[in-house]
Structures are given as structure tokens and as C-alpha cells.
Design a protein around this motif. Structure first.
Motif, PDB file in Angstrom:
ATOM      1  N   LYS A 262       5.903  15.933  -3.150  1.00  0.00           N
ATOM      2  CA  LYS A 262       5.921  16.474  -1.848  1.00  0.00           C
ATOM      3  C   LYS A 262       5.224  17.814  -1.907  1.00  0.00           C
ATOM      4  CE  LYS A 262      10.370  14.279  -0.996  1.00  0.00           C
ATOM      5  NZ  LYS A 262      11.691  14.633  -0.755  1.00  0.00           N
ATOM      6  N   HIS A 263       5.111  18.649  -2.961  1.00  0.00           N
ATOM      7  CA  HIS A 263       4.478  19.930  -3.005  1.00  0.00           C
ATOM      8  C   HIS A 263       3.298  20.095  -3.894  1.00  0.00           C
ATOM      9  CE1 HIS A 263       8.331  20.819  -1.182  1.00  0.00           C
ATOM     10  NE2 HIS A 263       9.056  20.500  -2.104  1.00  0.00           N
ATOM     11  N   VAL A 264       3.002  19.025  -4.852  1.00  0.00           N
ATOM     12  CA  VAL A 264       1.850  19.355  -5.648  1.00  0.00           C
ATOM     13  C   VAL A 264       1.088  18.073  -5.504  1.00  0.00           C
ATOM     14  CG1 VAL A 264       1.171  19.197  -8.159  1.00  0.00           C
ATOM     15  CG2 VAL A 264       3.452  20.290  -7.558  1.00  0.00           C
ATOM     16  N   PRO A 265      -0.256  18.439  -5.099  1.00  0.00           N
ATOM     17  CA  PRO A 265      -1.193  17.405  -4.765  1.00  0.00           C
ATOM     18  C   PRO A 265      -1.686  16.836  -6.257  1.00  0.00           C
ATOM     19  CG  PRO A 265      -2.552  19.679  -4.900  1.00  0.00           C
ATOM     20  CD  PRO A 265      -0.681  19.848  -4.729  1.00  0.00           C
ATOM     21  N   GLY A 266      -2.026  15.451  -6.282  1.00  0.00           N
ATOM     22  CA  GLY A 266      -2.245  14.572  -7.173  1.00  0.00           C
ATOM     23  C   GLY A 266      -0.907  14.489  -8.078  1.00  0.00           C
ATOM     24  N   ALA A 267       0.148  14.275  -7.546  1.00  0.00           N
ATOM     25  CA  ALA A 267       1.319  14.235  -8.552  1.00  0.00           C
ATOM     26  C   ALA A 267       1.588  12.578  -8.439  1.00  0.00           C
ATOM     27  CB  ALA A 267       2.513  15.132  -8.303  1.00  0.00           C
ATOM     28  N   SER A 268       0.952  11.994  -7.672  1.00  0.00           N
ATOM     29  CA  SER A 268       1.435  10.629  -7.509  1.00  0.00           C
ATOM     30  C   SER A 268       0.069   9.928  -7.565  1.00  0.00           C
ATOM     31  CB  SER A 268       2.308  10.097  -6.376  1.00  0.00           C
ATOM     32  OG  SER A 268       3.495  10.623  -6.636  1.00  0.00           O
ATOM     33  N   ALA A 269      -0.024   8.737  -7.872  1.00  0.00           N
ATOM     34  CA  ALA A 269      -1.443   7.890  -7.749  1.00  0.00           C
ATOM     35  C   ALA A 269      -1.179   6.332  -8.270  1.00  0.00           C
ATOM     36  CB  ALA A 269      -2.137   8.223  -9.249  1.00  0.00           C
ATOM     37  N   SER A 270      -2.053   5.660  -7.366  1.00  0.00           N
ATOM     38  CA  SER A 270      -1.857   4.300  -7.352  1.00  0.00           C
ATOM     39  C   SER A 270      -3.476   3.517  -7.848  1.00  0.00           C
ATOM     40  CB  SER A 270      -1.707   3.700  -5.985  1.00  0.00           C
ATOM     41  OG  SER A 270      -1.429   2.082  -6.048  1.00  0.00           O
ATOM     42  N   THR A 271      -3.224   3.220  -9.275  1.00  0.00           N
ATOM     43  CA  THR A 271      -4.584   2.971  -9.835  1.00  0.00           C
ATOM     44  C   THR A 271      -4.891   1.599 -10.167  1.00  0.00           C
ATOM     45  OG1 THR A 271      -4.409   5.440 -10.600  1.00  0.00           O
ATOM     46  CG2 THR A 271      -6.152   3.872 -11.538  1.00  0.00           C
ATOM     47  N   PRO A 272      -5.822   1.083  -9.573  1.00  0.00           N
ATOM     48  CA  PRO A 272      -6.294  -0.413 -10.122  1.00  0.00           C
ATOM     49  C   PRO A 272      -7.174  -0.219 -11.189  1.00  0.00           C
ATOM     50  CG  PRO A 272      -7.306  -0.138  -8.031  1.00  0.00           C
ATOM     51  CD  PRO A 272      -6.358   1.273  -8.392  1.00  0.00           C
ATOM     52  N   MET A 273      -7.060  -1.247 -12.352  1.00  0.00           N
ATOM     53  CA  MET A 273      -8.281  -1.057 -13.324  1.00  0.00           C
ATOM     54  C   MET A 273      -8.645  -2.588 -13.828  1.00  0.00           C
ATOM     55  SD  MET A 273      -6.160   1.645 -15.751  1.00  0.00           S
ATOM     56  CE  MET A 273      -4.512   1.232 -15.048  1.00  0.00           C
ATOM     57  N   VAL A 274      -9.428  -2.614 -14.399  1.00  0.00           N
ATOM     58  CA  VAL A 274     -10.039  -3.741 -15.430  1.00  0.00           C
ATOM     59  C   VAL A 274     -10.070  -3.563 -16.752  1.00  0.00           C
ATOM     60  CG1 VAL A 274     -11.547  -4.645 -13.392  1.00  0.00           C
ATOM     61  CG2 VAL A 274     -12.497  -3.029 -15.260  1.00  0.00           C
ATOM     62  N   LYS A 275      -9.753  -4.596 -17.387  1.00  0.00           N
ATOM     63  CA  LYS A 275      -9.281  -4.327 -18.904  1.00  0.00           C
ATOM     64  C   LYS A 275     -10.041  -5.441 -19.649  1.00  0.00           C
ATOM     65  CE  LYS A 275      -5.584  -3.714 -22.075  1.00  0.00           C
ATOM     66  NZ  LYS A 275      -4.071  -3.139 -22.191  1.00  0.00           N
ATOM     67  N   ALA A 276     -10.190  -5.141 -20.882  1.00  0.00           N
ATOM     68  CA  ALA A 276     -10.527  -6.298 -22.023  1.00  0.00           C
ATOM     69  C   ALA A 276     -10.226  -5.816 -23.305  1.00  0.00           C
ATOM     70  CB  ALA A 276     -12.180  -6.078 -21.929  1.00  0.00           C
TER      71      ALA A 276
END
Length: 280
Positions: A262-276
Motif C-alpha cells: 500500500k505504501h511501497v512501490p514494487g512490493a507486489s508482483a504477478s509474474t508468468p515465466m517459461v521454464k526448462a
């Protein structure tokens, strides 16, 4: 600090080799995504992540070891004004002693098939333009294994965490400080998706507030969910089953490191990735 992480990694590997393994699985992996975030940095960050993973069973329980090497692009710079990205090493080790195996008596009731005591640690070091984390954390608590078509473990753990960051802007190192002891609810799962060759795996951690940070700010409860859908491509390549796997990964991280989104930018993320990944 990177030597410290690598030294502890070698010690963890040595610990697993001392105990005669009844079974084991070791892999190297690569995953990548472009929507990572870091606290106090509201921009999307691209990261390439290399990992070494080992899990094994021995006479009294299981060992788990994972080392992530996280390479950011210049959106997460390695120093103030740098055009190169930050580097992070994150090491995790867990040893779970099965009470059933250790005592010779069954610790099972209803959907619970076994109870274990888990001991372990997390260690990281990161070179970036701001915080330069040097996390050290001990983890202790019970783990409950559940009946499932695969693996399902749920644990309640106590966390003892400390840090000693260096501010790259001022060059001032903060003396190591300790957070309040705080609990974590964690789950780990690995389920086959029928007989399709796909598997759904991951972990979910809910971490309570760890008190105040070094600046006197109250930390927020933290949620970290990481799941992956992987396909066994080994047979398609003429290799043994479960040798090569590839697919998709998704991470949801809310109030990262206890920073209040709520007060800190960048403190939450929703991240899709590809993996091998390749299994030895």
C-alpha cells in the motif's frame, strides 16, 4: 558474501551425502520472465534464473536443497547509475526427520500419513543499486504429509531472520539486525495431471509480520505462491522419462520481504515465466 552462499551450498551438499540416500533426484533448471518487481522499484524487471535442485530420502527422512542464481536486467541495476543488472544468489536447505521412521511408530491419523520435524535455513546475497540484501534465516517446525495422488506437505514453522544491508547510495552498511521471531504457514505439492505427462507442482507460503524493520516501520504479512505446469519431454527426445521437463511457471508475491504494498512501490508482483529443467 557470494563465497559465503557457495560455501554453505557445498556444506548442504556434503550433509546430504553423509546420509546414505535411499533415493534422490538432482536437476539444473532455467526460467525467465519479464514482470518481476522489487520493493521501492515500481518498474517491470526481466530476470533470467538458473537453479540447482536436489531432493533425497534417507533412513530417517528427506533432504531438500535449492540454489537460485537470479540475473536482472538494467531495470534492476547492480549499482546507482549502472547499465548492468543486479545479481542475486539465494540458497535454501531443509531436512525433515520423519517421526514414523525415527521412532518406528506410525504418526498417522485421518488424512495425515506422517509427521516430521523440519530444520533448515535460507541465505541470500544481492548486489543492487539500493538494499543489497544479506539475509540469514533459520527455519524450524512440524511438517504434515497428507494423502494425495502425488506429494502434499503442509508445515507450520518458526522463522528467525536477520539482515545486514549496504546502502549503495551512501555506502553505509547497516549493522546486522534481527526481526521478531515470527510464524510461517507453508505448503508444497507435486501432482501428476492424469497420464498426460504433465505435472502441477509448487509451493505457497504465508508469513506473518516480522515486527519492525531497521527503519522502525511495521512490516506486513507476506504471501508467496509459486506454481509450475511442466511436461515430460524426455521421451520425445529419445531420453528416459522425467529427464527433460519444460513448461510454464507463475509466481504471485504480495508484500515482498514484508514491505507493505500500500505504501511501497514494487512490493507486489504477478509474474508468468517459461521454464526448462534437466534431471540427472
Amino acid at each position: 558474501m557470494k563465497k559465503t552462499v557457495l560455501t554453505m551450498a557445498l556444506c548442504a551438499c556434503a550433509a546430504t551425502s553423509v546420509q546414505a540416500a535411499e533415493w534422490s533426484d538432482t536437476s539444473i533448471g532455467y526460467r525467465t520472465g519479464g514482470r518481476f518487481r522489487e520493493p521501492f522499484n515500481g518498474a517491470d524487471i526481466h530476470k533470467d534464473i538458473l537453479d540447482i535442485n536436489h531432493v533425497s530420502g534417507y533412513a530417517y527422512g528427506t533432504n531438500f536443497f535449492n540454489l537460485d542464481v537470479l540475473l536482472s536486467n538494467k531495470t534492476d541495476p547492480s549499482a546507482p547509475g549502472a547499465s548492468s543488472g543486479a545479481q542475486e544468489f539465494y540458497l535454501l536447505y531443509r531436512n525433515t526427520v520423519s517421526l514414523t521412521k525415527a521412532t518406528g511408530n506410525p504418526f498417522a491419523y485421518g488424512p495425515v500419513t506422517d509427521v516430521g520435524m523440519t530444520f533448515g535455513f535460507d541465505v541470500n546475497t544481492k548486489d543492487d543499486a539500493g538494499y543489497n540484501s544479506k539475509k540469514r534465516m533459520l527455519v524450524v517446525g512440524p511438517t504434515f504429509s497428507f494423502k494425495a495422488p502425488g506429494l502434499l506437505n503442509v508445515g507450520i514453522y518458526g522463522l528467525w531472520e536477520s539482515n545486514a544491508p549496504t546502502n549503495e547510495f551512501s555506502g553505509v552498511s547497516t549493522p546486522r539486525y534481527r526481526y521478531d521471531t515470527h510464524p510461517m504457514l507453508g505448503a508444497v505439492w507435486a501432482f501428476p495431471v492424469g497420464a498426460t505427462g504433465w505435472s502441477w507442482e509448487g509451493f505457497a507460503n504465508w508469513i506473518a509480520s516480522k515486527g519492525k524493520d531497521e527503519f522502525g516501520n511495521q512490516t506486513a504479512p507476506e504471501t508467496n505462491i509459486d506454481m509450475q505446469l511442466l511436461y515430460d519431454v524426455g521421451p520425445l527426445l529419445g531420453a528416459k522419462p522425467k529427464t527433460f521437463r519444460a513448461g510454464f511457471e507463475y509466481q504471485y508475491w504480495h508484500n515482498k520481504f514484508g514491505n507493505d504494498s500500500k505504501h511501497v512501490p514494487g512490493a507486489s508482483a504477478s509474474t508468468p515465466m517459461v521454464k526448462a529443467e534437466y534431471h540427472f
